[in-house]
Design an enzyme around this catalytic site. Structure first.
Site, PDB file in Angstrom:
ATOM      1  N   SER A  77      53.154  39.780  40.673  1.00 49.84           N
ATOM      2  CA  SER A  77      51.924  39.867  39.896  1.00 49.84           C
ATOM      3  C   SER A  77      50.834  40.552  40.727  1.00 49.84           C
ATOM      4  O   SER A  77      51.053  41.636  41.247  1.00 49.84           O
ATOM      5  CB  SER A  77      51.504  38.467  39.431  1.00 49.84           C
ATOM      6  OG  SER A  77      50.478  38.539  38.474  1.00 49.84           O
ATOM      7  N   ASP A 216      55.830  40.044  33.708  1.00 53.37           N
ATOM      8  CA  ASP A 216      55.337  39.486  34.969  1.00 53.37           C
ATOM      9  C   ASP A 216      56.434  38.930  35.875  1.00 53.37           C
ATOM     10  O   ASP A 216      57.308  38.186  35.444  1.00 53.37           O
ATOM     11  CB  ASP A 216      54.341  38.376  34.625  1.00 53.37           C
ATOM     12  CG  ASP A 216      53.610  37.836  35.830  1.00 53.37           C
ATOM     13  OD1 ASP A 216      53.826  38.333  36.945  1.00 53.37           O
ATOM     14  OD2 ASP A 216      52.817  36.905  35.657  1.00 53.37           O
TER      15      ASP A 216
END
Length: 387
Positions: A77, A216
């Site tokens: 991330s 993600d």
């Protein structure tokens, strides 16, 4: 005569011990891991700026960069974005961003990344267009193989239902993973409900089209990529000719720095068994991800701490984490100037805090010690290579 002989023996013992220490240090594999957390990436940004500054002072080199000292840098991330920033080369084949550039990057671009709301209740909160735009501007056409050190950036393919790990060491077997760093960074940051998933395609060794449908990296590694980064380091030690002397890598030969983006100390106090006894799917859905990520991060740290301690190598592992976030600083997408200033304060104050209740050493002191190990190891390898 006896006295002279004793002195010579003592000197020999000291030199032998020093030589052994430096040899061991030179054989160590160094790993940097950076958690996910959106705008809270400002916190590890402060830590990285301090560490790089210490390395520059120790080596008397204003151009020293973190990529010069770490064999593996991994992130997920926002941690994946930081990984790319400090490992992607510029036109001079040096990292395009110094650690001191990280926090200004968030201040300049954060409000735009987290401001393009789609306004849709049944869709992602942000459209991701500005994020993709700035990644393409900063990272250009650079691909994984060009990274200045080994990287480990995670994502999750929602079509194959499997994690995807982008590393340089995987490219020989899986050339389709040599994607653009801009595509990789968007993918690892494309948190469900926040940003749309990312589609892109590369080519296999046969020239066939290979498609990715990614979200993600926290879905794959649950925000803390430390174990992933260690596994990549282990593989490198086994396969890279430069590490032939340490093929059977163990944690005694690892120097691991793991940076968190902060956790909410009040979260554990928010709910009780009595309160949640009658919760349904909607109520749990709102908190289960935060619970899962917090638990996974804790267990990763617990596992690594236990292993290093059992090997009497606890000084080889440092987890830098703020466990007392409150208010707006707990939010991954609050990019208001006021909140970002608070996050800067969190990072700066964290440096002055003790590592743990049992270890009065401050994070600042621990990072200085870590910097000394990194500096000495780099010098040892440079001297060894010159012979």
């Amino acid at each position: 005569m006896a006295t002279t002989k004793s002195v010579l023996v003592l000197i020999f013992m000291i030199l032998a011990t020093t030589s052994s220490t430096f040899a061991t240090l030179g054989e160590m594999v160094t790993v940097l891991s950076i958690d996910g957390g959106g705008i809270k990436g400002i916190i590890p940004g402060i830590i990285l700026e301090f560490l790089e500054g210490q390395l520059q002072k120790m080596d008397n080199n204003a151009d020293a960069r973190l990529a010069d000292y770490f064999d593996v840098i991994g992130g997920t991330s926002t941690g994946g974005l930081l990984t790319a920033m400090i490992t992607t080369p510029n036109e001079n084949n040096r990292p395009f961003a110094a650690a001191k550039d990280i926090v200004p990057f968030y201040f300049q671009h954060g409000p735009h990344i987290f401001n393009s709301s789609t306004g849709q209740f049944f869709g992602p909160k942000y459209d991701g267009k500005y994020l993709m735009q700035v990644l393409q501007e900063k990272l250009g056409e650079t691909r994984v193989h060009q990274a200045l050190t080994e990287v480990a950036i995670s994502s999750f393919d929602i079509k194959t239902n499997k994690p995807v790990i982008f590393t340089k060491s995987n490219l020989a077997k899986s050339p389709e993973l040599d994607a653009k760093m801009s595509d990789i960074c968007y993918s690892t940051a494309a948190a469900p409900t926040y940003f749309p998933p990312h589609y892109f395609a590369t080519n296999t060794s046969n020239g066939d089209k290979y498609e990715f449908n990614l979200v993600d990296g926290a879905v794959a590694t649950v925000a803390d990529p430390a174990l992933l980064s260690v596994s990549v380091a282990t593989r490198r030690a086994e396969e890279d000719p430069a590490f032939a002397s340490i093929r059977s890598l163990n944690y005694k030969q690892l120097l691991l720095l793991s940076l968190g983006t902060g956790t909410n100390s009040e979260f554990d106090k928010t709910h009780t068994a009595q309160e949640t006894a009658k919760w349904g799917a909607l109520q749990w859905m709102l908190v289960i991800q935060q619970m899962t990520e917090a638990a996974s991060s804790y267990m990763t740290d617990y596992y690594l701490s236990t292993v290093f301690q059992d090997l009497h190598s606890q000084n080889n592992y440092l987890r830098v984490q703020e466990n007392a976030l409150t208010g707006t600083t707990t939010k991954a997408d609050d990019a208001s100037e006021a909140n970002m200033e608070l996050l800067v304060q969190v990072g700066e104050n964290l440096l002055k805090k003790p590592v743990s209740k049992d270890n009065p050493e401050t994070y600042e002191e621990a990072l200085k010690r870590f910097a000394k190990l990194l500096s000495d190891r780099k010098k040892f390898r440079a001297n060894k290579a010159s012979y």
